[in-house]
Design a protein around this motif. Structure first.
Motif, mmCIF file in Angstrom:
data_model
loop_
_atom_site.group_PDB
_atom_site.id
_atom_site.type_symbol
_atom_site.label_atom_id
_atom_site.label_comp_id
_atom_site.label_asym_id
_atom_site.label_seq_id
_atom_site.Cartn_x
_atom_site.Cartn_y
_atom_site.Cartn_z
ATOM 1 N N SER A 129 -3.325 70.124 72.284
ATOM 2 C CA SER A 129 -2.774 68.689 72.331
ATOM 3 C C SER A 129 -1.870 68.414 72.179
ATOM 4 O O SER A 129 -0.675 69.583 72.319
ATOM 5 N N TYR A 130 -1.543 67.723 73.065
ATOM 6 C CA TYR A 130 -0.279 67.074 73.303
ATOM 7 C C TYR A 130 -0.085 66.211 72.572
ATOM 8 O O TYR A 130 0.752 65.692 72.765
ATOM 9 N N PHE A 131 -0.537 65.191 71.763
ATOM 10 C CA PHE A 131 -0.181 64.555 70.945
ATOM 11 C C PHE A 131 -1.392 64.422 69.866
ATOM 12 O O PHE A 131 -2.640 64.630 69.742
ATOM 13 N N ASP A 132 -0.371 64.596 68.236
ATOM 14 C CA ASP A 132 -1.442 64.591 66.835
ATOM 15 C C ASP A 132 -1.443 62.332 66.381
ATOM 16 O O ASP A 132 -0.534 62.468 65.952
ATOM 17 N N ALA A 133 -2.626 61.883 66.861
ATOM 18 C CA ALA A 133 -2.399 60.570 66.855
ATOM 19 C C ALA A 133 -3.001 60.377 64.726
ATOM 20 O O ALA A 133 -4.028 61.610 64.624
ATOM 21 N N GLY A 134 -3.666 59.297 64.206
ATOM 22 C CA GLY A 134 -4.676 59.444 63.195
ATOM 23 C C GLY A 134 -4.771 57.651 63.406
ATOM 24 O O GLY A 134 -4.012 57.341 63.865
ATOM 25 N N GLN A 135 -6.191 57.682 63.101
ATOM 26 C CA GLN A 135 -6.534 56.210 63.278
ATOM 27 C C GLN A 135 -6.419 55.616 62.183
ATOM 28 O O GLN A 135 -5.657 55.889 60.735
ATOM 29 N N SER A 136 -5.829 53.825 62.178
ATOM 30 C CA SER A 136 -4.762 52.870 61.281
ATOM 31 C C SER A 136 -5.720 52.206 61.964
ATOM 32 O O SER A 136 -6.546 51.407 62.533
ATOM 33 N N LEU A 137 -4.822 51.006 60.575
ATOM 34 C CA LEU A 137 -5.708 49.304 61.188
ATOM 35 C C LEU A 137 -4.021 48.520 61.406
ATOM 36 O O LEU A 137 -3.107 48.182 61.191
ATOM 37 N N ALA A 164 -14.328 54.272 72.339
ATOM 38 C CA ALA A 164 -13.080 55.152 71.709
ATOM 39 C C ALA A 164 -13.404 55.355 70.803
ATOM 40 O O ALA A 164 -14.676 54.566 70.249
ATOM 41 N N ASN A 165 -13.253 56.491 70.017
ATOM 42 C CA ASN A 165 -14.195 57.453 68.974
ATOM 43 C C ASN A 165 -13.900 56.492 67.806
ATOM 44 O O ASN A 165 -14.605 56.494 66.648
ATOM 45 N N SER A 166 -13.016 55.543 67.957
ATOM 46 C CA SER A 166 -12.228 54.710 66.784
ATOM 47 C C SER A 166 -13.301 53.775 66.503
ATOM 48 O O SER A 166 -13.918 53.616 65.268
ATOM 49 N N VAL A 167 -14.021 53.699 67.153
ATOM 50 C CA VAL A 167 -15.375 52.875 66.768
ATOM 51 C C VAL A 167 -16.130 53.257 66.030
ATOM 52 O O VAL A 167 -16.491 52.915 64.490
ATOM 53 N N ALA A 168 -16.545 55.017 66.245
ATOM 54 C CA ALA A 168 -18.017 55.246 65.227
ATOM 55 C C ALA A 168 -16.859 55.563 63.829
ATOM 56 O O ALA A 168 -17.714 56.158 62.926
ATOM 57 N N ASN A 169 -16.106 55.914 63.833
ATOM 58 C CA ASN A 169 -15.341 56.548 62.838
ATOM 59 C C ASN A 169 -15.221 55.605 61.464
ATOM 60 O O ASN A 169 -15.574 55.425 60.585
ATOM 61 N N ILE A 170 -15.175 53.727 61.940
ATOM 62 C CA ILE A 170 -15.121 53.002 61.588
ATOM 63 C C ILE A 170 -16.577 52.959 60.807
ATOM 64 O O ILE A 170 -16.670 51.875 59.215
ATOM 65 N N THR A 202 -7.841 51.368 66.472
ATOM 66 C CA THR A 202 -7.913 52.500 66.827
ATOM 67 C C THR A 202 -6.298 53.454 66.455
ATOM 68 O O THR A 202 -6.085 53.895 65.127
ATOM 69 N N ASP A 203 -6.143 54.172 66.881
ATOM 70 C CA ASP A 203 -5.182 55.510 67.066
ATOM 71 C C ASP A 203 -3.796 54.239 66.355
ATOM 72 O O ASP A 203 -3.358 53.588 67.416
ATOM 73 N N ASN A 204 -3.051 54.886 65.078
ATOM 74 C CA ASN A 204 -2.152 54.506 65.536
ATOM 75 C C ASN A 204 -0.556 54.961 66.307
ATOM 76 O O ASN A 204 0.076 53.145 66.786
ATOM 77 N N GLY A 205 -0.541 55.074 67.477
ATOM 78 C CA GLY A 205 0.448 55.595 67.939
ATOM 79 C C GLY A 205 0.005 54.263 69.274
ATOM 80 O O GLY A 205 1.230 53.553 69.694
ATOM 81 N N GLY A 216 4.229 39.526 64.283
ATOM 82 C CA GLY A 216 3.463 38.823 63.709
ATOM 83 C C GLY A 216 2.458 39.948 62.976
ATOM 84 O O GLY A 216 1.392 39.169 62.273
ATOM 85 N N TYR A 217 2.528 40.700 63.657
ATOM 86 C CA TYR A 217 1.395 41.940 62.840
ATOM 87 C C TYR A 217 1.899 42.747 62.944
ATOM 88 O O TYR A 217 3.173 43.921 62.957
ATOM 89 N N GLN A 218 1.416 44.443 61.354
ATOM 90 C CA GLN A 218 1.981 45.682 61.642
ATOM 91 C C GLN A 218 1.008 46.219 61.234
ATOM 92 O O GLN A 218 -0.458 45.515 61.522
ATOM 93 N N VAL A 219 1.014 46.931 61.252
ATOM 94 C CA VAL A 219 0.217 48.879 60.705
ATOM 95 C C VAL A 219 0.425 48.889 59.353
ATOM 96 O O VAL A 219 1.157 49.050 59.515
ATOM 97 N N VAL A 220 -0.668 48.820 59.041
ATOM 98 C CA VAL A 220 -0.963 49.265 57.408
ATOM 99 C C VAL A 220 -2.495 50.280 57.135
ATOM 100 O O VAL A 220 -3.416 50.720 57.833
ATOM 101 N N GLY A 221 -2.121 50.995 55.958
ATOM 102 C CA GLY A 221 -3.518 51.264 55.715
ATOM 103 C C GLY A 221 -2.954 53.262 55.944
ATOM 104 O O GLY A 221 -3.376 54.287 56.136
ATOM 105 N N GLY A 222 -1.629 54.051 56.715
ATOM 106 C CA GLY A 222 -1.555 55.429 57.152
ATOM 107 C C GLY A 222 -2.871 55.844 57.927
ATOM 108 O O GLY A 222 -3.753 54.383 57.860
#
Length: 278
Positions: A129-137, A164-170, A202-205, A216-222
């Motif tokens: 792994s070269y970057f540790d991301a996490g899915q967010s909104l 993207a595996n974010s679709v399956a995660n949702i 998708t991933d927070n990064g 006008g948009y923001q990342v929420v939910g951690g």
């Protein structure tokens, strides 16, 4: 006599054609050739990178080059493997096209916000792994959506990207939500702006990059998942994979990795640069 010479000449020509075709037939397919050997000979590594993902890989229309964290990491790895004269060549990929392009031998490796998953490991090998991301909104400021739990209502529409595996995660974390899948992040952002969904996931990064382009948009939910990014390599390319992992370890040890990380994420609001550094 002349007819005999002509006949022998035709036979000779056919023989040369047969030999030539046999040689072509015996030549290994591009995807089966030794990547490391070829790259050392050409002094070039061909990388599949995103061109629509700010911070990781985005096309700069001013000079028609792809710039971002993934592109810089790929360049640094290339120099470690091939030396200071080594060249990193970039080929634009999407979540849908990246594995097919790799399997066909059009690219040597994928460095394109690609999460290491068991399903993908059936098709390709991954580096460390070269970057540790996490899915967010990503939502419009003032939205009532504060976390993934708020999406789990019948009729709620969420936007994602195909491949993207974010679709399956949702579908796992908010099974009642409807997912609108689009081909790339540019289309996904346009859909969010036009109200086709209440959130883009998708991933927070990646989302932090989109938020920086769209105030006008923001990342929420951690982060509600762990998404470790890896460099994808064709199966059977053990020596190349070993060199990629060695290069990754070296750029982390000599400070190159953290310099690149700080360059792209050091001033991004909401992103914990120190937590992500290695």
């Amino acid at each position: 006599m002349k007819k005999t010479y002509r006949f022998l000449g035709v036979i000779g020509l056919l023989g040369l054609l047969i030999v030539g075709l046999s040689a072509c037939g015996s030549r290994k397919a591009l995807s089966q050739q030794d990547v490391l050997t070829n790259d050392k000979a050409s002094k070039t590594i061909t990388w599949g990178v995103k061109a629509d993902t700010k911070l990781f890989g985005l096309m700069d229309v001013k000079d028609n080059t792809i710039k971002g964290f993934d592109a810089d990491i790929a360049t640094a790895i290339t120099k470690k493997i091939l030396g200071k004269d080594g060249k990193a060549k970039f080929v634009q990929v999407t979540s849908q096209t990246r594995i097919p392009l790799l399997k066909n031998g059009n690219i040597d490796a994928i460095i394109a916000t690609m999460t290491i998953t068991p399903e993908r490991e059936k098709q390709v090998d991954f580096s460390n792994s070269y970057f540790d991301a996490g899915q967010s909104l990503l939502v419009k400021k003032g939205s009532s959506i504060k976390s993934v739990k708020d999406l789990n209502k019948a009729g709620t529409k969420v936007i994602g990207v195909t491949g993207a595996n974010s679709v399956a995660n949702i579908k796992k974390y908010a099974p009642k939500a409807q997912v609108l899948e689009l081909s790339d992040y540019a289309q996904a952002m346009t859909a969010l702006k036009s109200g086709q969904g209440v959130a883009l996931t998708t991933d927070n990064g990646i989302l932090y990059g989109m938020a920086s382009q769209n105030p006008g948009y923001q990342v929420v939910g951690g982060a509600f998942t762990k998404e470790p990014y890896g460099i994808a390599i064709n199966k059977g390319q053990g020596p190349f994979k070993k060199e990629v992992n060695r290069a990754l370890k070296e750029i982390e040890a000599d400070g190159t990795y953290n310099r690149i990380l700080k360059k792209w994420f050091g001033n991004v609001a909401g992103f914990n640069y120190k937590e992500a550094s290695r």
